[in-house]
Write a protein that holds these residues in place. Structure first.
Motif, PDB file in Angstrom:
ATOM      1  N   TRP A  64      63.704  44.218  -4.364  1.00 55.10           N
ATOM      2  CA  TRP A  64      63.044  43.822  -3.118  1.00 55.10           C
ATOM      3  C   TRP A  64      63.213  44.890  -2.046  1.00 55.10           C
ATOM      4  CZ3 TRP A  64      60.084  40.990  -5.365  1.00 55.10           C
ATOM      5  CH2 TRP A  64      60.442  39.892  -6.141  1.00 55.10           C
ATOM      6  N   ARG A  65      64.291  45.668  -2.122  1.00 51.20           N
ATOM      7  CA  ARG A  65      64.447  46.787  -1.190  1.00 51.20           C
ATOM      8  C   ARG A  65      63.386  47.848  -1.480  1.00 51.20           C
ATOM      9  NH1 ARG A  65      69.294  47.977  -2.208  1.00 51.20           N
ATOM     10  NH2 ARG A  65      69.006  49.821  -3.525  1.00 51.20           N
ATOM     11  N   PHE A  66      63.132  48.095  -2.777  1.00 52.50           N
ATOM     12  CA  PHE A  66      62.070  49.037  -3.144  1.00 52.50           C
ATOM     13  C   PHE A  66      60.711  48.504  -2.704  1.00 52.50           C
ATOM     14  CE2 PHE A  66      65.061  50.022  -6.861  1.00 52.50           C
ATOM     15  CZ  PHE A  66      65.704  51.015  -6.138  1.00 52.50           C
ATOM     16  N   PHE A  67      60.532  47.185  -2.851  1.00 47.00           N
ATOM     17  CA  PHE A  67      59.288  46.537  -2.428  1.00 47.00           C
ATOM     18  C   PHE A  67      59.075  46.752  -0.932  1.00 47.00           C
ATOM     19  CE2 PHE A  67      57.063  42.718  -0.811  1.00 47.00           C
ATOM     20  CZ  PHE A  67      55.925  42.734  -1.603  1.00 47.00           C
ATOM     21  N   ARG A  68      60.119  46.537  -0.130  1.00 49.55           N
ATOM     22  CA  ARG A  68      60.032  46.736   1.324  1.00 49.55           C
ATOM     23  C   ARG A  68      59.696  48.188   1.661  1.00 49.55           C
ATOM     24  NH1 ARG A  68      65.623  47.210   4.062  1.00 49.55           N
ATOM     25  NH2 ARG A  68      65.362  49.170   2.905  1.00 49.55           N
ATOM     26  N   ASP A  69      60.373  49.120   0.999  1.00 49.91           N
ATOM     27  CA  ASP A  69      60.221  50.526   1.327  1.00 49.91           C
ATOM     28  C   ASP A  69      58.927  51.131   0.804  1.00 49.91           C
ATOM     29  OD1 ASP A  69      62.672  50.383   2.550  1.00 49.91           O
ATOM     30  OD2 ASP A  69      63.788  51.239   0.875  1.00 49.91           O
ATOM     31  N   TYR A  70      58.313  50.501  -0.186  1.00 52.51           N
ATOM     32  CA  TYR A  70      57.084  51.042  -0.764  1.00 52.51           C
ATOM     33  C   TYR A  70      55.976  51.113   0.269  1.00 52.51           C
ATOM     34  CZ  TYR A  70      52.721  51.212  -3.422  1.00 52.51           C
ATOM     35  OH  TYR A  70      51.476  51.542  -3.883  1.00 52.51           O
ATOM     36  N   PHE A  71      55.806  50.080   1.110  1.00 53.80           N
ATOM     37  CA  PHE A  71      54.670  50.066   2.032  1.00 53.80           C
ATOM     38  C   PHE A  71      54.880  50.979   3.238  1.00 53.80           C
ATOM     39  CE2 PHE A  71      54.532  46.116  -0.404  1.00 53.80           C
ATOM     40  CZ  PHE A  71      53.231  46.168  -0.887  1.00 53.80           C
ATOM     41  N   PRO A  72      55.909  50.908   4.057  1.00 49.15           N
ATOM     42  CA  PRO A  72      57.031  49.967   4.092  1.00 49.15           C
ATOM     43  C   PRO A  72      56.692  48.732   4.948  1.00 49.15           C
ATOM     44  CG  PRO A  72      57.377  51.712   5.677  1.00 49.15           C
ATOM     45  CD  PRO A  72      56.076  52.027   4.995  1.00 49.15           C
ATOM     46  N   ILE A  73      57.579  47.713   4.864  1.00 46.67           N
ATOM     47  CA  ILE A  73      57.418  46.468   5.616  1.00 46.67           C
ATOM     48  C   ILE A  73      58.421  46.439   6.761  1.00 46.67           C
ATOM     49  CG2 ILE A  73      57.593  43.955   5.497  1.00 46.67           C
ATOM     50  CD1 ILE A  73      56.797  44.146   2.552  1.00 46.67           C
ATOM     51  N   LYS A 262      50.475  51.331   2.572  1.00 48.94           N
ATOM     52  CA  LYS A 262      50.115  51.237   3.976  1.00 48.94           C
ATOM     53  C   LYS A 262      51.200  50.444   4.695  1.00 48.94           C
ATOM     54  CE  LYS A 262      45.978  53.119   3.562  1.00 48.94           C
ATOM     55  NZ  LYS A 262      45.571  54.373   4.250  1.00 48.94           N
ATOM     56  N   PRO A 263      51.675  50.918   5.839  1.00 47.93           N
ATOM     57  CA  PRO A 263      52.741  50.200   6.543  1.00 47.93           C
ATOM     58  C   PRO A 263      52.313  48.816   7.012  1.00 47.93           C
ATOM     59  CG  PRO A 263      51.857  51.955   7.916  1.00 47.93           C
ATOM     60  CD  PRO A 263      51.260  52.140   6.558  1.00 47.93           C
ATOM     61  N   ILE A 264      53.235  47.872   6.898  1.00 48.99           N
ATOM     62  CA  ILE A 264      53.007  46.503   7.362  1.00 48.99           C
ATOM     63  C   ILE A 264      53.991  46.216   8.483  1.00 48.99           C
ATOM     64  CG2 ILE A 264      53.097  44.060   6.726  1.00 48.99           C
ATOM     65  CD1 ILE A 264      52.481  44.909   3.843  1.00 48.99           C
ATOM     66  N   HIS A 265      53.475  45.821   9.624  1.00 45.39           N
ATOM     67  CA  HIS A 265      54.319  45.456  10.771  1.00 45.39           C
ATOM     68  C   HIS A 265      54.069  43.984  11.092  1.00 45.39           C
ATOM     69  CE1 HIS A 265      54.010  49.874  11.181  1.00 45.39           C
ATOM     70  NE2 HIS A 265      55.228  49.787  11.681  1.00 45.39           N
ATOM     71  N   THR A 266      55.028  43.142  10.744  1.00 48.21           N
ATOM     72  CA  THR A 266      54.900  41.704  10.968  1.00 48.21           C
ATOM     73  C   THR A 266      55.547  41.365  12.304  1.00 48.21           C
ATOM     74  OG1 THR A 266      54.992  41.309   8.577  1.00 48.21           O
ATOM     75  CG2 THR A 266      55.409  39.421  10.031  1.00 48.21           C
ATOM     76  N   VAL A 267      54.714  40.993  13.264  1.00 43.61           N
ATOM     77  CA  VAL A 267      55.182  40.743  14.631  1.00 43.61           C
ATOM     78  C   VAL A 267      55.301  39.240  14.866  1.00 43.61           C
ATOM     79  CG1 VAL A 267      54.775  41.173  17.080  1.00 43.61           C
ATOM     80  CG2 VAL A 267      54.007  42.850  15.372  1.00 43.61           C
ATOM     81  N   VAL A 268      56.506  38.802  15.189  1.00 41.27           N
ATOM     82  CA  VAL A 268      56.780  37.383  15.455  1.00 41.27           C
ATOM     83  C   VAL A 268      56.665  37.147  16.957  1.00 41.27           C
ATOM     84  CG1 VAL A 268      58.460  35.503  15.242  1.00 41.27           C
ATOM     85  CG2 VAL A 268      58.320  37.272  13.463  1.00 41.27           C
ATOM     86  N   GLY A 269      55.733  36.298  17.337  1.00 42.29           N
ATOM     87  CA  GLY A 269      55.471  36.057  18.748  1.00 42.29           C
ATOM     88  C   GLY A 269      56.477  35.130  19.419  1.00 42.29           C
ATOM     89  N   SER A 270      56.172  34.776  20.643  1.00 36.11           N
ATOM     90  CA  SER A 270      57.032  33.868  21.412  1.00 36.11           C
ATOM     91  C   SER A 270      56.717  32.418  21.045  1.00 36.11           C
ATOM     92  CB  SER A 270      56.809  34.074  22.916  1.00 36.11           C
ATOM     93  OG  SER A 270      57.123  35.401  23.284  1.00 36.11           O
ATOM     94  N   PRO A 271      57.726  31.548  21.097  1.00 39.92           N
ATOM     95  CA  PRO A 271      57.503  30.154  20.720  1.00 39.92           C
ATOM     96  C   PRO A 271      56.682  29.389  21.753  1.00 39.92           C
ATOM     97  CG  PRO A 271      59.735  30.448  21.540  1.00 39.92           C
ATOM     98  CD  PRO A 271      59.131  31.817  21.450  1.00 39.92           C
ATOM     99  N   ILE A 272      55.853  28.496  21.260  1.00 36.23           N
ATOM    100  CA  ILE A 272      55.096  27.581  22.098  1.00 36.23           C
ATOM    101  C   ILE A 272      55.817  26.240  22.047  1.00 36.23           C
ATOM    102  CG2 ILE A 272      52.887  26.415  22.463  1.00 36.23           C
ATOM    103  CD1 ILE A 272      51.612  28.714  20.799  1.00 36.23           C
ATOM    104  N   ALA A 273      56.387  25.814  23.150  1.00 37.06           N
ATOM    105  CA  ALA A 273      57.134  24.555  23.172  1.00 37.06           C
ATOM    106  C   ALA A 273      56.197  23.390  22.871  1.00 37.06           C
ATOM    107  CB  ALA A 273      57.802  24.361  24.527  1.00 37.06           C
ATOM    108  N   VAL A 274      56.641  22.511  21.972  1.00 34.33           N
ATOM    109  CA  VAL A 274      55.825  21.371  21.558  1.00 34.33           C
ATOM    110  C   VAL A 274      56.605  20.083  21.794  1.00 34.33           C
ATOM    111  CG1 VAL A 274      54.668  20.226  19.629  1.00 34.33           C
ATOM    112  CG2 VAL A 274      54.615  22.731  19.814  1.00 34.33           C
ATOM    113  N   LYS A 275      56.009  19.188  22.557  1.00 39.01           N
ATOM    114  CA  LYS A 275      56.610  17.882  22.802  1.00 39.01           C
ATOM    115  C   LYS A 275      56.219  16.941  21.674  1.00 39.01           C
ATOM    116  CE  LYS A 275      56.926  14.187  26.252  1.00 39.01           C
ATOM    117  NZ  LYS A 275      56.444  13.708  27.585  1.00 39.01           N
TER     118      LYS A 275
END
Length: 318
Positions: A64-73, A262-275
C-alpha cells in the motif's frame, strides 16, 4: 517497475482469483473445504453491514505504500474534526478506480491517523462485492463495508463519536463520466446521504479528490449514444457500471489497464454541523442538500488553482 506487479494483482486480479479458488475447492477433491466456507459465509453474511472486520496487519502491508507513492496520493486537511462527533464524508468524484478513497481511508500510509486523531473511517462500497467468496474477507480487512442503508446506520449510530462513513456520492453512474478533465458530478438527485446525516446528527464533510479523473481514459460515451444507453441499462440490471477505460501497460505507455501516474490530492473540507432530526422533512433535506452543494463548490474553488485546474473551469452538478 517490478513494484507494479503486486499492485496490478491487488487492483484487478484478486476478485477473479478468489472466485477461482472457491470453484476449484467446491468442485474438486477438497469440496468439503468449500462446503465449510459456505457455512461460514452464511453465518457471517451480515458482517459487512455491521462495521466489517478490519485488520491493521493488512492495512499496513508494504504494497500500500507503493500504491500511495505510485501516483502519488496525498491527503490534505483543511479543518480540525472533533472526535466526539460522528461524520459522513461525501467523496467526489468517483473516477474509475476510487484510488484516493482507498489509499487514504483503507491503508495506514496516508497519514490519516496523524491528521485526524481519534477518528475511524469506513469506506462504503456496493454490497455486490461482499458476495464474492474470499474476496469479501480481503476487502473487509482493509476497512471496506457495505453501502447499504443498514451499514451506514450502523456506523453513524455508534455512541461516543469518532466514526466516519465515507460514501462515494456519485456512485456507478458517475464513473461513466470519469475521464481526464471531467468535472461533472452526479449529485443533484442524490439525497439519501443527506437524510442519513440528519437522522443520526452526523456532521457532513465534503471531500474532493483532485486528479481522480486523470488516471484513465474512457471510450467516448456521450449521453444519448448507443454505448451510454447500453451502459446505463446494464447498470440498472447489475447494480454497477462498466466504463470502457484504458490507460498504460506495465512496460509501455500506449495502452493497458494500469492507471497513469498522476498525482491525487484528496482535500477534506470543513464540517457542516447537522442537527439531528429522526424524521427529516423534505424541506430539511433540500435545505441541507443545497448547503452541502455550496460547501462542496467552495472547497473546489478554493483549491483548484493549486492542483492545475484553470480558473475558468468549475464543477458541473447533474
Amino acid at each position: 517497475m517490478t513494484q507494479m506487479l503486486p499492485i496490478v494483482f491487488l487492483l484487478w486480479l484478486v476478485a477473479q482469483c478468489c472466485c477461482g479458488v472457491f470453484v476449484i475447492l467446491f468442485f474438486g477433491n477438497y469440496w468439503f473445504l468449500g462446503a465449510l466456507y459456505v457455512l461460514w459465509l452464511y453465518s457471517d453474511w451480515e458482517t459487512p453491514q455491521a462495521g466489517g472486520r478490519r485488520s491493521q496487519w493488512v492495512r499496513r502491508w508494504s504494497v500500500w505504500r507503493f500504491f500511495r507513492d505510485y501516483f502519488p496520493i496525498h491527503l490534505i486537511k483543511t479543518s480540525d474534526l472533533d472526535p466526539s462527533h460522528n461524520y459522513l464524508f461525501g467523496f467526489h468524484p468517483h473516477g474509475v478506480l476510487v484510488a484516493g478513497a482507498f489509499g487514504n481511508f483503507c491503508t495506514e500510509y496516508s497519514g490519516f491517523k496523524e491528521l485526524f486523531p481519534g477518528l475511524t473511517p469506513y469506506l462504503h462500497i456496493l454490497p455486490f462485492w461482499f458476495s464474492c467468496p474470499f474476496f469479501r474477507e480481503y476487502i473487509m480487512s482493509a476497512g471496506l463495508v457495505s453501502a447499504s442503508k443498514k451499514s451506514v446506520s450502523y456506523v453513524l449510530k455508534k455512541g461516543g463519536g469518532g466514526n466516519i462513513s465515507v460514501i462515494v456520492i456519485g456512485g456507478a453512474e458517475e464513473s461513466l463520466n470519469a475521464r481526464p478533465g471531467s468535472l461533472t458530478l452526479s449529485i443533484l438527485k442524490r439525497k439519501g446521504f443527506i437524510k442519513m446525516a440528519l437522522k443520526f446528527g452526523a456532521h457532513l464533510v465534503p471531500v474532493f479528490s483532485f486528479g481522480e479523473n486523470e488516471l484513465f481514459k474512457q471510450v467516448a460515451n456521450p449521453k444519448g449514444s448507443w454505448l451510454r444507453n447500453l451502459q446505463s441499462r446494464m447498470q440498472k440490471v447489475m447494480g454497477f457500471a462498466l466504463p470502457l477505460f484504458h490507460a498504460r501497460g506495465i512496460f509501455q505507455y500506449s495502452f493497458g489497464l494500469i492507471p497513469y501516474r498522476k498525482p491525487i490530492h484528496t482535500v477534506v473540507g470543513s464540517p457542516i454541523a447537522v442537527k439531528q432530526s429522526l424524521n427529516p422533512t423534505a424541506e430539511e433535506i433540500e435545505q441541507l442538500h443545497q448547503t452541502y452543494l455550496q460547501e462542496l463548490k467552495t472547497l473546489f474553488e478554493e483549491h483548484k488553482g493549486k492542483y492545475g485546474i484553470p480558473q475558468h473551469e468549475t464543477l458541473v452538478f447533474e
